[in-house]
Design a protein around this motif. Structure first.
Motif, PDB file in Angstrom:
ATOM      1  N   VAL A 274     -29.058  38.110  23.519  1.00  0.00           N
ATOM      2  CA  VAL A 274     -28.745  37.728  24.890  1.00  0.00           C
ATOM      3  C   VAL A 274     -29.399  36.391  25.205  1.00  0.00           C
ATOM      4  N   ASN A 275     -28.665  35.543  25.927  1.00  0.00           N
ATOM      5  CA  ASN A 275     -29.210  34.278  26.393  1.00  0.00           C
ATOM      6  C   ASN A 275     -30.206  34.572  27.505  1.00  0.00           C
ATOM      7  N   PRO A 276     -31.473  34.154  27.379  1.00  0.00           N
ATOM      8  CA  PRO A 276     -32.472  34.514  28.384  1.00  0.00           C
ATOM      9  C   PRO A 276     -32.217  33.881  29.754  1.00  0.00           C
ATOM     10  N   GLN A 277     -31.577  32.720  29.806  1.00  0.00           N
ATOM     11  CA  GLN A 277     -31.339  32.081  31.105  1.00  0.00           C
ATOM     12  C   GLN A 277     -30.193  32.743  31.867  1.00  0.00           C
ATOM     13  N   THR A 278     -29.112  33.102  31.165  1.00  0.00           N
ATOM     14  CA  THR A 278     -27.933  33.635  31.856  1.00  0.00           C
ATOM     15  C   THR A 278     -27.791  35.148  31.728  1.00  0.00           C
ATOM     16  N   SER A 279     -28.555  35.775  30.875  1.00  0.00           N
ATOM     17  CA  SER A 279     -28.472  37.218  30.604  1.00  0.00           C
ATOM     18  C   SER A 279     -27.085  37.633  30.127  1.00  0.00           C
ATOM     19  N   GLN A 280     -26.401  36.738  29.456  1.00  0.00           N
ATOM     20  CA  GLN A 280     -25.101  37.055  28.873  1.00  0.00           C
ATOM     21  C   GLN A 280     -25.214  37.010  27.359  1.00  0.00           C
ATOM     22  N   LEU A 281     -24.261  37.682  26.701  1.00  0.00           N
ATOM     23  CA  LEU A 281     -24.285  37.727  25.240  1.00  0.00           C
ATOM     24  C   LEU A 281     -24.085  36.338  24.657  1.00  0.00           C
ATOM     25  N   LEU A 282     -24.852  36.032  23.618  1.00  0.00           N
ATOM     26  CA  LEU A 282     -24.675  34.748  22.935  1.00  0.00           C
ATOM     27  C   LEU A 282     -23.388  34.734  22.117  1.00  0.00           C
ATOM     28  N   HIS A 283     -23.063  35.870  21.531  1.00  0.00           N
ATOM     29  CA  HIS A 283     -21.867  35.980  20.704  1.00  0.00           C
ATOM     30  C   HIS A 283     -21.025  37.146  21.218  1.00  0.00           C
ATOM     31  N   PRO A 284     -20.221  36.934  22.273  1.00  0.00           N
ATOM     32  CA  PRO A 284     -19.432  38.046  22.819  1.00  0.00           C
ATOM     33  C   PRO A 284     -18.378  38.502  21.814  1.00  0.00           C
ATOM     34  N   PRO A 285     -17.998  39.764  21.878  1.00  0.00           N
ATOM     35  CA  PRO A 285     -16.994  40.261  20.944  1.00  0.00           C
ATOM     36  C   PRO A 285     -15.642  39.594  21.188  1.00  0.00           C
ATOM     37  N   ALA A 286     -14.900  39.442  20.133  1.00  0.00           N
ATOM     38  CA  ALA A 286     -13.571  38.830  20.255  1.00  0.00           C
ATOM     39  C   ALA A 286     -12.670  39.742  21.071  1.00  0.00           C
ATOM     40  N   SER A 287     -11.830  39.130  21.872  1.00  0.00           N
ATOM     41  CA  SER A 287     -10.932  39.940  22.687  1.00  0.00           C
ATOM     42  C   SER A 287      -9.832  40.532  21.805  1.00  0.00           C
ATOM     43  N   LEU A 288      -9.372  41.684  22.201  1.00  0.00           N
ATOM     44  CA  LEU A 288      -8.326  42.356  21.449  1.00  0.00           C
ATOM     45  C   LEU A 288      -6.988  41.673  21.688  1.00  0.00           C
ATOM     46  N   PRO A 289      -6.108  41.678  20.701  1.00  0.00           N
ATOM     47  CA  PRO A 289      -4.786  41.090  20.931  1.00  0.00           C
ATOM     48  C   PRO A 289      -4.029  41.933  21.952  1.00  0.00           C
ATOM     49  N   PRO A 290      -3.182  41.298  22.757  1.00  0.00           N
ATOM     50  CA  PRO A 290      -2.457  42.060  23.777  1.00  0.00           C
ATOM     51  C   PRO A 290      -1.495  43.067  23.158  1.00  0.00           C
ATOM     52  N   ASP A 291      -1.279  44.146  23.879  1.00  0.00           N
ATOM     53  CA  ASP A 291      -0.374  45.197  23.421  1.00  0.00           C
ATOM     54  C   ASP A 291       1.059  44.696  23.516  1.00  0.00           C
ATOM     55  N   PRO A 292       1.837  44.728  22.428  1.00  0.00           N
ATOM     56  CA  PRO A 292       3.204  44.210  22.475  1.00  0.00           C
ATOM     57  C   PRO A 292       4.092  44.968  23.467  1.00  0.00           C
ATOM     58  N   ARG A 293       3.871  46.272  23.601  1.00  0.00           N
ATOM     59  CA  ARG A 293       4.675  47.043  24.555  1.00  0.00           C
ATOM     60  C   ARG A 293       4.384  46.606  25.984  1.00  0.00           C
ATOM     61  N   LYS A 294       3.113  46.340  26.267  1.00  0.00           N
ATOM     62  CA  LYS A 294       2.743  45.893  27.605  1.00  0.00           C
ATOM     63  C   LYS A 294       3.337  44.511  27.882  1.00  0.00           C
ATOM     64  N   MET A 295       3.287  43.631  26.880  1.00  0.00           N
ATOM     65  CA  MET A 295       3.866  42.299  27.051  1.00  0.00           C
ATOM     66  C   MET A 295       5.367  42.379  27.290  1.00  0.00           C
ATOM     67  N   ALA A 296       6.061  43.259  26.549  1.00  0.00           N
ATOM     68  CA  ALA A 296       7.504  43.414  26.725  1.00  0.00           C
ATOM     69  C   ALA A 296       7.818  43.944  28.120  1.00  0.00           C
ATOM     70  N   LEU A 297       7.026  44.894  28.591  1.00  0.00           N
ATOM     71  CA  LEU A 297       7.229  45.442  29.934  1.00  0.00           C
ATOM     72  C   LEU A 297       7.004  44.368  30.991  1.00  0.00           C
ATOM     73  N   GLN A 298       5.969  43.559  30.828  1.00  0.00           N
ATOM     74  CA  GLN A 298       5.703  42.489  31.779  1.00  0.00           C
ATOM     75  C   GLN A 298       6.837  41.468  31.784  1.00  0.00           C
ATOM     76  N   ALA A 299       7.359  41.139  30.606  1.00  0.00           N
ATOM     77  CA  ALA A 299       8.477  40.191  30.524  1.00  0.00           C
ATOM     78  C   ALA A 299       9.719  40.765  31.202  1.00  0.00           C
ATOM     79  N   ARG A 300       9.961  42.061  31.007  1.00  0.00           N
ATOM     80  CA  ARG A 300      11.116  42.703  31.630  1.00  0.00           C
ATOM     81  C   ARG A 300      10.985  42.691  33.154  1.00  0.00           C
ATOM     82  N   VAL A 301       9.778  42.995  33.650  1.00  0.00           N
ATOM     83  CA  VAL A 301       9.545  43.000  35.098  1.00  0.00           C
ATOM     84  C   VAL A 301       9.743  41.596  35.664  1.00  0.00           C
ATOM     85  N   LYS A 302       9.229  40.588  34.968  1.00  0.00           N
ATOM     86  CA  LYS A 302       9.387  39.211  35.434  1.00  0.00           C
ATOM     87  C   LYS A 302      10.854  38.800  35.438  1.00  0.00           C
ATOM     88  N   ALA A 303      11.598  39.186  34.405  1.00  0.00           N
ATOM     89  CA  ALA A 303      13.027  38.868  34.354  1.00  0.00           C
ATOM     90  C   ALA A 303      13.771  39.552  35.495  1.00  0.00           C
TER      91      ALA A 303
END
Length: 127
Positions: free
Chosen positions: A66-95
């Motif tokens: 942890v960074n002592p000044q900001t109290s945040q992780l120095l090496h945060p975990p990589a974000s997960l790739p987005p769910d393809p089904r969720k992306m398809a649903l969002q695209a359908r809703v936007k369309a």
């Protein structure tokens, strides 16, 4: 209770105690990444030391540092790739939203054209 059931119960309660003690001692930012990442890191550090290296930080980043000044992780975990089904649903809703907006715009244009047409017919009848 059988001996194995008692041993399993004792092990699980001990595990919960260790986990709660560890969670209490770590900062809020580091709590979310403690699970498997920390144990994997510890195992990898041990392997590097077994291979004869003295400084494992040269090869690995500590996931709970942890960074002592900001109290945040120095090496945060990589974000997960987005769910393809969720992306398809969002695209359908936007369309669908764009189609509804387009239909409304076309309806307005038709109404304006109809009003103009009626005015022109009324002017033509007057003359």
């Amino acid at each position: 209770m059988s001996v194995s059931a008692l041993a399993a119960r004792r092990n699980s309660s001990h595990r919960r105690w260790r986990l709660s003690a560890c969670r209490k001692s770590r900062s809020a930012a580091a709590r979310s990444t403690w699970s498997a990442t920390a144990s994997f890191y510890d195992a990898a550090v041990e392997l590097i030391r077994i291979r004869g290296r003295k400084n494992p930080s040269k090869f690995l980043n500590d996931p709970i540092s942890v960074n002592p000044q900001t109290s945040q992780l120095l090496h945060p975990p990589a974000s997960l790739p987005p769910d393809p089904r969720k992306m398809a649903l969002q695209a359908r809703v936007k369309a669908d939203q764009l189609a509804v907006a387009h239909r409304a715009q076309v309806g307005q244009q038709k109404a304006q054209a109809s009003v103009i047409h009626q005015k022109l017919r009324a002017e033509a009848k007057i003359e």
